[in-house]
Motif scaffolding. Structure first.
Motif, PDB file in Angstrom:
ATOM      1  N   ILE A   1       0.852  -1.192   0.000  1.00 20.58           N
ATOM      2  CA  ILE A   1       0.000   0.000   0.000  1.00 20.58           C
ATOM      3  C   ILE A   1       0.884   1.236   0.000  1.00 20.58           C
ATOM      4  N   GLU A   2       0.533   2.186  -0.852  1.00 20.40           N
ATOM      5  CA  GLU A   2       1.166   3.500  -0.784  1.00 20.40           C
ATOM      6  C   GLU A   2       0.088   4.560  -0.946  1.00 20.40           C
ATOM      7  N   GLY A   3       0.016   5.444   0.054  1.00 24.20           N
ATOM      8  CA  GLY A   3      -0.987   6.498   0.020  1.00 24.20           C
ATOM      9  C   GLY A   3      -2.397   5.924   0.073  1.00 24.20           C
ATOM     10  N   ASP A   4      -3.211   6.328  -0.880  1.00 31.72           N
ATOM     11  CA  ASP A   4      -4.625   5.917  -0.900  1.00 31.72           C
ATOM     12  C   ASP A   4      -4.861   4.665  -1.727  1.00 31.72           C
ATOM     13  N   TYR A   5      -3.788   4.037  -2.221  1.00 29.41           N
ATOM     14  CA  TYR A   5      -3.979   2.909  -3.125  1.00 29.41           C
ATOM     15  C   TYR A   5      -3.255   1.645  -2.649  1.00 29.41           C
ATOM     16  N   ALA A   6      -3.883   0.528  -2.941  1.00 30.97           N
ATOM     17  CA  ALA A   6      -3.274  -0.785  -2.729  1.00 30.97           C
ATOM     18  C   ALA A   6      -2.838  -1.314  -4.088  1.00 30.97           C
ATOM     19  N   TYR A   7      -1.697  -1.961  -4.104  1.00 34.51           N
ATOM     20  CA  TYR A   7      -1.137  -2.482  -5.361  1.00 34.51           C
ATOM     21  C   TYR A   7      -0.923  -3.987  -5.229  1.00 34.51           C
ATOM     22  N   ASP A   8      -1.369  -4.716  -6.243  1.00 36.78           N
ATOM     23  CA  ASP A   8      -1.182  -6.163  -6.304  1.00 36.78           C
ATOM     24  C   ASP A   8      -0.398  -6.489  -7.574  1.00 36.78           C
ATOM     25  N   ILE A   9       0.697  -7.209  -7.412  1.00 37.57           N
ATOM     26  CA  ILE A   9       1.505  -7.645  -8.553  1.00 37.57           C
ATOM     27  C   ILE A   9       1.459  -9.168  -8.561  1.00 37.57           C
ATOM     28  N   LEU A  10       0.891  -9.729  -9.596  1.00 41.24           N
ATOM     29  CA  LEU A  10       0.632 -11.173  -9.637  1.00 41.24           C
ATOM     30  C   LEU A  10       1.401 -11.831 -10.775  1.00 41.24           C
ATOM     31  N   PHE A  11       2.217 -12.829 -10.423  1.00 41.26           N
ATOM     32  CA  PHE A  11       2.935 -13.644 -11.403  1.00 41.26           C
ATOM     33  C   PHE A  11       2.324 -15.042 -11.423  1.00 41.26           C
ATOM     34  N   THR A  12       1.987 -15.528 -12.618  1.00 41.28           N
ATOM     35  CA  THR A  12       1.442 -16.868 -12.789  1.00 41.28           C
ATOM     36  C   THR A  12       2.277 -17.618 -13.814  1.00 41.28           C
ATOM     37  N   THR A  13       2.729 -18.824 -13.476  1.00 42.19           N
ATOM     38  CA  THR A  13       3.608 -19.568 -14.374  1.00 42.19           C
ATOM     39  C   THR A  13       3.622 -21.045 -13.979  1.00 42.19           C
ATOM     40  N   ASP A  14       4.294 -21.863 -14.749  1.00 39.87           N
ATOM     41  CA  ASP A  14       4.417 -23.281 -14.406  1.00 39.87           C
ATOM     42  C   ASP A  14       5.416 -23.507 -13.276  1.00 39.87           C
ATOM     43  N   ASP A  15       6.497 -22.728 -13.299  1.00 40.69           N
ATOM     44  CA  ASP A  15       7.574 -22.916 -12.317  1.00 40.69           C
ATOM     45  C   ASP A  15       8.177 -21.550 -12.003  1.00 40.69           C
ATOM     46  N   LEU A  16       7.894 -21.026 -10.814  1.00 41.80           N
ATOM     47  CA  LEU A  16       8.374 -19.698 -10.446  1.00 41.80           C
ATOM     48  C   LEU A  16       9.901 -19.596 -10.447  1.00 41.80           C
ATOM     49  N   SER A  17      10.558 -20.684 -10.104  1.00 42.71           N
ATOM     50  CA  SER A  17      12.020 -20.637 -10.014  1.00 42.71           C
ATOM     51  C   SER A  17      12.667 -20.318 -11.360  1.00 42.71           C
ATOM     52  N   LEU A  18      11.993 -20.658 -12.463  1.00 42.71           N
ATOM     53  CA  LEU A  18      12.558 -20.428 -13.787  1.00 42.71           C
ATOM     54  C   LEU A  18      12.477 -18.969 -14.220  1.00 42.71           C
ATOM     55  N   ILE A  19      11.614 -18.192 -13.591  1.00 47.04           N
ATOM     56  CA  ILE A  19      11.507 -16.768 -13.940  1.00 47.04           C
ATOM     57  C   ILE A  19      11.863 -15.884 -12.747  1.00 47.04           C
ATOM     58  N   GLN A  20      12.565 -16.438 -11.766  1.00 43.91           N
ATOM     59  CA  GLN A  20      12.858 -15.678 -10.558  1.00 43.91           C
ATOM     60  C   GLN A  20      13.672 -14.419 -10.850  1.00 43.91           C
ATOM     61  N   ASP A  21      14.621 -14.502 -11.780  1.00 48.43           N
ATOM     62  CA  ASP A  21      15.408 -13.319 -12.128  1.00 48.43           C
ATOM     63  C   ASP A  21      14.529 -12.219 -12.715  1.00 48.43           C
ATOM     64  N   ASP A  22      13.563 -12.611 -13.551  1.00 47.87           N
ATOM     65  CA  ASP A  22      12.642 -11.631 -14.126  1.00 47.87           C
ATOM     66  C   ASP A  22      11.784 -11.003 -13.029  1.00 47.87           C
ATOM     67  N   ILE A  23      11.299 -11.825 -12.120  1.00 48.07           N
ATOM     68  CA  ILE A  23      10.478 -11.317 -11.013  1.00 48.07           C
ATOM     69  C   ILE A  23      11.265 -10.306 -10.197  1.00 48.07           C
ATOM     70  N   ASP A  24      12.504 -10.656  -9.866  1.00 46.95           N
ATOM     71  CA  ASP A  24      13.325  -9.772  -9.044  1.00 46.95           C
ATOM     72  C   ASP A  24      13.562  -8.434  -9.734  1.00 46.95           C
ATOM     73  N   SER A  25      13.879  -8.469 -11.029  1.00 48.06           N
ATOM     74  CA  SER A  25      14.164  -7.218 -11.737  1.00 48.06           C
ATOM     75  C   SER A  25      12.921  -6.334 -11.821  1.00 48.06           C
ATOM     76  N   ILE A  26      11.755  -6.935 -11.992  1.00 48.49           N
ATOM     77  CA  ILE A  26      10.509  -6.159 -12.067  1.00 48.49           C
ATOM     78  C   ILE A  26      10.168  -5.558 -10.709  1.00 48.49           C
ATOM     79  N   ILE A  27      10.247  -6.367  -9.653  1.00 50.34           N
ATOM     80  CA  ILE A  27       9.892  -5.869  -8.314  1.00 50.34           C
ATOM     81  C   ILE A  27      10.870  -4.806  -7.849  1.00 50.34           C
ATOM     82  N   HIS A  28      12.156  -5.012  -8.094  1.00 50.45           N
ATOM     83  CA  HIS A  28      13.161  -4.034  -7.635  1.00 50.45           C
ATOM     84  C   HIS A  28      13.059  -2.707  -8.367  1.00 50.45           C
ATOM     85  N   SER A  29      12.529  -2.726  -9.596  1.00 55.44           N
ATOM     86  CA  SER A  29      12.426  -1.483 -10.366  1.00 55.44           C
ATOM     87  C   SER A  29      11.040  -0.840 -10.234  1.00 55.44           C
ATOM     88  N   PHE A  30      10.134  -1.492  -9.531  1.00 57.31           N
ATOM     89  CA  PHE A  30       8.748  -1.003  -9.452  1.00 57.31           C
ATOM     90  C   PHE A  30       8.701   0.312  -8.665  1.00 57.31           C
TER      91      PHE A  30
END
Length: 231
Positions: A199-228
């Motif tokens: 939550i920031e200010g008046d808004y709640a934010y949800d970031i949802l990743f759906t995949t077969d195997d999260l471990s295979l896209i973990q680097d992508d997840i990290d880069s997206i979350i760290h730059s958000f």
């Protein structure tokens, strides 16, 4: 003193001939005597190569090799647009809209899902790693605190019969956030999901990743979350 071998008279050290009888006196021995016997031309030819060698050595001591410079490499910034191609890492694109921005690898592409809510800001899809991965970002008015948001997600997952595998606390853009990992089973399909809620200010934010195997896209997840960022 030099002693004349003919008459026995004493002569000065540097004399070449006896001052009394005129006989030739013995020459000086060693390098000093040899050097004195050389004429001016010979001395010049002997000294010149050594002088040149000394000059070269002096120039080398005070001249910096051409392969170096005065750059402070700790402060220097080098931009290489082809670095990603050499290393094999993917380039990144940037999404910026509706008050949020983040970077994502160019293996992901923005798409419009068949069903979408008004809260959905953007959805991305990737076909890398031999599977389909989906990212969806939601922005909605915050009506409860962060812990209640977390519990609401957990309740929905349990109600769907999903297996919650972890709940971790983190930060996103300086805000406290929760990461919820789960395995899902839906109409014969199964896979993994990761929810990032903050939550920031008046808004709640949800970031949802759906995949077969999260471990295979973990680097992508990290880069997206760290730059958000919330603008």
């Amino acid at each position: 003193m030099k002693t004349c071998s003919k008459c026995g008279s004493e002569n000065r050290d540097g004399a070449a001939f006896c001052s009394k009888c005129g006989s030739e006196l013995p020459h000086e021995e060693g390098i000093k005597g040899w050097w004195k016997r050389q004429n001016r031309s010979s001395k010049f030819l002997i000294i010149t190569p050594f002088a040149i060698l000394v000059l070269i050595l002096l120039l080398g001591a005070f001249t910096e090799p051409s392969g170096y410079s005065d750059v402070n490499y700790d402060d220097a910034t080098v931009y290489d647009n082809d670095a990603a191609d050499v290393s094999g890492a993917s380039r990144t694109n940037t999404f910026s809209e509706n008050g949020i921005s983040f970077s994502y690898p160019d293996t992901w592409e923005i798409y419009i899902p068949d069903e979408s809510s008004d809260d959905n800001v953007v959805s991305l899809k990737s076909y890398e790693q031999g599977m389909v991965s989906i990212l969806s970002v939601y922005k909605r008015s915050a009506t409860v605190d962060l812990e209640t948001e977390r519990d609401t997600w957990l309740g929905a997952l349990y109600e769907n019969g999903d297996d919650v595998t972890y709940v971790k606390k983190t930060t996103v853009d300086g805000n406290s956030a929760y990461i919820i990992g789960s395995s899902y089973y839906y109409q014969g399909d199964e896979g993994e999901q990761e929810y990032v809620v903050f939550i920031e200010g008046d808004y709640a934010y949800d970031i949802l990743f759906t995949t077969d195997d999260l471990s295979l896209i973990q680097d992508d997840i990290d880069s997206i979350i760290h730059s958000f960022r919330v603008d």
